[in-house]
Design a protein around this motif. Structure first.
Motif, PDB file in Angstrom:
ATOM      1  N   VAL A  97       2.424   1.732  -3.591  1.00 42.00           N
ATOM      2  CA  VAL A  97       1.358   2.025  -4.473  1.00 42.00           C
ATOM      3  C   VAL A  97       1.036   3.599  -4.245  1.00 42.00           C
ATOM      4  O   VAL A  97       0.876   4.222  -5.204  1.00 42.00           O
ATOM      5  CB  VAL A  97       0.096   1.368  -4.439  1.00 42.00           C
ATOM      6  N   SER A  98       0.721   3.944  -2.955  1.00 40.55           N
ATOM      7  CA  SER A  98       0.249   5.195  -2.723  1.00 40.55           C
ATOM      8  C   SER A  98       1.605   6.192  -3.122  1.00 40.55           C
ATOM      9  O   SER A  98       1.216   7.382  -3.626  1.00 40.55           O
ATOM     10  CB  SER A  98      -0.057   5.358  -1.030  1.00 40.55           C
TER      11      SER A  98
ATOM     12  N   SER B  23      -5.791   5.701  -1.020  1.00 44.46           N
ATOM     13  CA  SER B  23      -5.195   4.567  -0.611  1.00 44.46           C
ATOM     14  C   SER B  23      -4.329   4.768   0.502  1.00 44.46           C
ATOM     15  O   SER B  23      -4.430   3.744   1.480  1.00 44.46           O
ATOM     16  CB  SER B  23      -4.338   4.314  -1.832  1.00 44.46           C
TER      17      SER B  23
ATOM     18  N   PRO C 159      -5.459  -0.231  -2.802  1.00 41.87           N
ATOM     19  CA  PRO C 159      -4.055  -0.699  -3.423  1.00 41.87           C
ATOM     20  C   PRO C 159      -4.113  -1.440  -4.547  1.00 41.87           C
ATOM     21  O   PRO C 159      -3.060  -0.944  -5.794  1.00 41.87           O
ATOM     22  CB  PRO C 159      -3.260  -1.139  -2.128  1.00 41.87           C
TER      23      PRO C 159
ATOM     24  N   PHE D 163      -3.142   0.076  -7.944  1.00 41.16           N
ATOM     25  CA  PHE D 163      -1.695  -0.447  -8.719  1.00 41.16           C
ATOM     26  C   PHE D 163      -2.074  -0.656 -10.260  1.00 41.16           C
ATOM     27  O   PHE D 163      -1.231  -0.458 -11.128  1.00 41.16           O
ATOM     28  CB  PHE D 163      -1.196  -1.641  -7.978  1.00 41.16           C
TER      29      PHE D 163
ATOM     30  N   ILE E 127      -2.188   2.589 -12.108  1.00 38.69           N
ATOM     31  CA  ILE E 127      -0.870   3.093 -12.368  1.00 38.69           C
ATOM     32  C   ILE E 127      -0.095   2.506 -13.574  1.00 38.69           C
ATOM     33  O   ILE E 127       0.374   2.919 -14.440  1.00 38.69           O
ATOM     34  CB  ILE E 127      -0.017   2.824 -11.269  1.00 38.69           C
TER      35      ILE E 127
ATOM     36  N   SER F   6       1.187  -1.052   0.013  1.00 34.02           N
ATOM     37  CA  SER F   6      -0.064  -0.242  -0.142  1.00 34.02           C
ATOM     38  C   SER F   6       0.976   1.217   0.041  1.00 34.02           C
ATOM     39  O   SER F   6       0.675   2.215  -0.675  1.00 34.02           O
ATOM     40  CB  SER F   6      -0.844  -0.227   1.098  1.00 34.02           C
TER      41      SER F   6
END
Length: 544
Positions: free
Chosen positions: A11-12, A46, A205, A209, A212, A8
């Motif tokens: 990803v954040s 997130s 997350p 993900f 992204i 997490s």
């Protein structure tokens, strides 16, 4: 639990970095700024979701759980706003922005109230809480804005002819679908309809993900938002920073030296990679600019061509109307001149007067020929030429034309000899009146451009299923390099003698067009200046 925290956090942090990269690019496009703010809000969403599970007491859990609603409340209108300015930037009124974001800003007043979440308790990997009225408002608000955003993106996809833009829209749409389906399902639909947020520790997350990943593919492969170069620099710097950071936590000097050496090697490779990408992007941008210029030039040429076609049609219509209006009075003039010459209105005893009348008659004939040529050109170019098809004997038609032109040839003491085979030549399918015009034009040119006391030979013969009509004169001849120009519109040879011969430069052009319409071919031959010319056309024999 540690794995969830690490994943997490990464990803954040990735969402924050992606938003910062897009924002720091300083693009003049509003879509870049909107998307950058959207990425930062998603990273905050997130991160706050992670802290709601990682807090040690119920007060902190309630605080972070209530904050998780802020990101989605602003992500919906930002997504809709992005869809209105991407891929084509459009001006947005302040009134539209006010109505779009008013619910999101009003929601901030109730974030820490019972209207949001009244109570919460934590489980192993889920939270038990009671959603308030604000969750219902969020659900309706997100459904409206997200549906409008997908509709705008789909409309842009269908209207765009650019494969690059269509690929960008595909990947961006897939990223947003992952967010709304997985993230919205675990953080909004599950608490609202099932009274818990089971699985939401992984939902935000994982959905972020995937988002992204799709956006990164759009940036690196399809130049989404035109930030590929700065993205490569940022990723390279991030990798190098992580390697250097790890080196400081080495437990021995050997490990430190190894990690530092590895950091230097990777940094050098990343440097050359960045330079290669920069060079590639520069070339692609230059090619894209050239393509844009080429497209713009093509559009200008198409517009000019369309305008020229309109002007050409207008010119042809004008010539047609003018020629029709001229032909009637000229025909009347010719008729009256003929009647005067024949003495219908009284005898013409004066020789000078008869000479003047003859000159007037010849000038009228030339004007009528010119008008007929202009009419033929106008009708041919507009596709309005009416043809009356029939089976014709080329030899008989040639004999008739020669008889009509014999008086004109006798004035210059030119002998016209028609050479026909002893056997019967096959018939051709053509328009008799128009084919006679072609023969008249070719024979008349031979008379015009031949000196006195010469012979014009005309041949009619059949060979290999074709009937040939050929006119050979002993005139000024043509330079072989200029033969192709003879059949062009308004084309005449730049010879001193030619300037003394009347003509419009349309006769051979009309002849070629007519023979083409009859399915035949026409050509000219000459050994050069002073050696005469031969003009020939061939038509297919009609099968019995």
């Amino acid at each position: 639990m540690n794995l969830v925290w690490i994943f997490s956090l990464i990803v954040s942090l990735g969402a924050f970095i992606l938003g910062a990269i897009i924002f720091l690019y300083k693009s003049k496009k509003g879509s870049n700024s909107i998307f950058a703010l959207l990425c930062i809000l998603l990273g905050f969403w997130s991160f706050s979701n992670l802290l709601s599970f990682g807090s040690s007491n119920d007060i902190q859990i309630l605080f972070w759980s209530q904050l998780t609603i802020v990101g989605p409340f602003f992500a919906g209108p930002l997504l809709f706003l992005f869809s209105t300015v991407f891929p084509v930037h459009q001006s947005i009124s302040r009134k539209f922005l006010f109505y779009l974001f008013t619910p999101a800003f009003l929601s901030l007043l109730f974030v820490f109230s019972r209207w949001n979440i009244s109570s919460v308790s934590s489980g192993n990997e889920s939270l038990q809480f009671e959603p308030g009225l604000l969750y219902i408002v969020l659900f309706i608000y997100l459904m409206t804005t997200v549906s409008g955003a997908f509709y705008n993106l789909r409309l842009s996809f269908l209207q765009s002819d650019d494969t690059l833009i269509r690929s960008q829209i595909k990947l961006v749409s897939l990223g947003f679908i992952c967010l709304t389906a997985l993230g919205g399902g675990t953080n909004l639909i599950s608490p609202l309809f099932f009274g818990n947020s089971q699985g939401s520790i992984w939902g935000p997350p994982v959905s972020l993900f995937l988002f992204i990943i799709f956006i990164g593919l759009a940036i690196l492969r399809y130049r989404f938002l035109n930030i590929r170069l700065i993205s490569v620099h940022a990723i390279s710097f991030f990798i190098a920073f992580i390697l250097l950071f790890q080196a400081f936590f080495s437990v021995s000097g050997l490990e430190l030296a190894f990690r530092f050496l590895f950091f230097i090697i990777v940094s050098i490779l990343l440097f050359f990679l960045s330079r290669s990408v920069a060079h590639e992007i520069k070339i692609k941008n230059e090619l894209a600019n050239l393509n844009v210029e080429l497209s713009r030039t093509n559009r200008k040429l198409e517009n000019l061509n369309n305008r020229l076609q309109v002007l050409d049609i207008a010119k042809s219509e004008f010539v047609s109307i003018a020629s029709h209006q001229l032909r009637t009075p000229l025909t009347v003039m010719k008729g009256y001149l003929s009647m005067i010459g024949e003495g219908v209105f009284g005898p013409m005893s004066s020789r000078p007067l008869r000479d003047v009348m003859n000159k007037m008659t010849r000038s009228t004939d030339r004007l009528i020929d010119l008008v007929n040529d202009l009419l033929n050109v106008s009708h041919i170019e507009s596709g309005k030429l009416d043809l009356y098809w029939e089976h014709l004997d080329v030899g008989e038609l040639a004999s008739s034309v020669v008889s009509d032109l014999a008086p004109r040839a006798s004035v210059k003491k030119i002998n016209i000899q028609l050479n026909r085979p002893s056997f019967v030549v096959g018939k051709v399918k053509s328009d008799g009146r128009k084919l006679a015009e072609v023969m008249t034009n070719l024979i008349d040119n031979a008379i015009k451009y031949s000196p006195e006391n010469t012979v014009v030979d005309i041949f009619v013969y059949q060979k290999s299923g074709d009937v040939f009509f050929s006119v050979r004169d002993q005139g000024i001849g043509v330079d072989p390099a200029n033969i192709e120009r003879l059949f062009q519109k308004f084309s005449r040879m730049d010879e001193t003698y030619v300037t003394r011969v009347e003509g419009s430069g349309l006769g051979l052009f009309v002849c070629k067009k007519l023979i083409d319409m009859f399915g035949g071919r026409i050509w000219a031959e000459s050994r050069g200046k002073g050696h005469g010319s031969t003009f020939t056309f061939a038509l297919k024999v009609v099968e019995s």
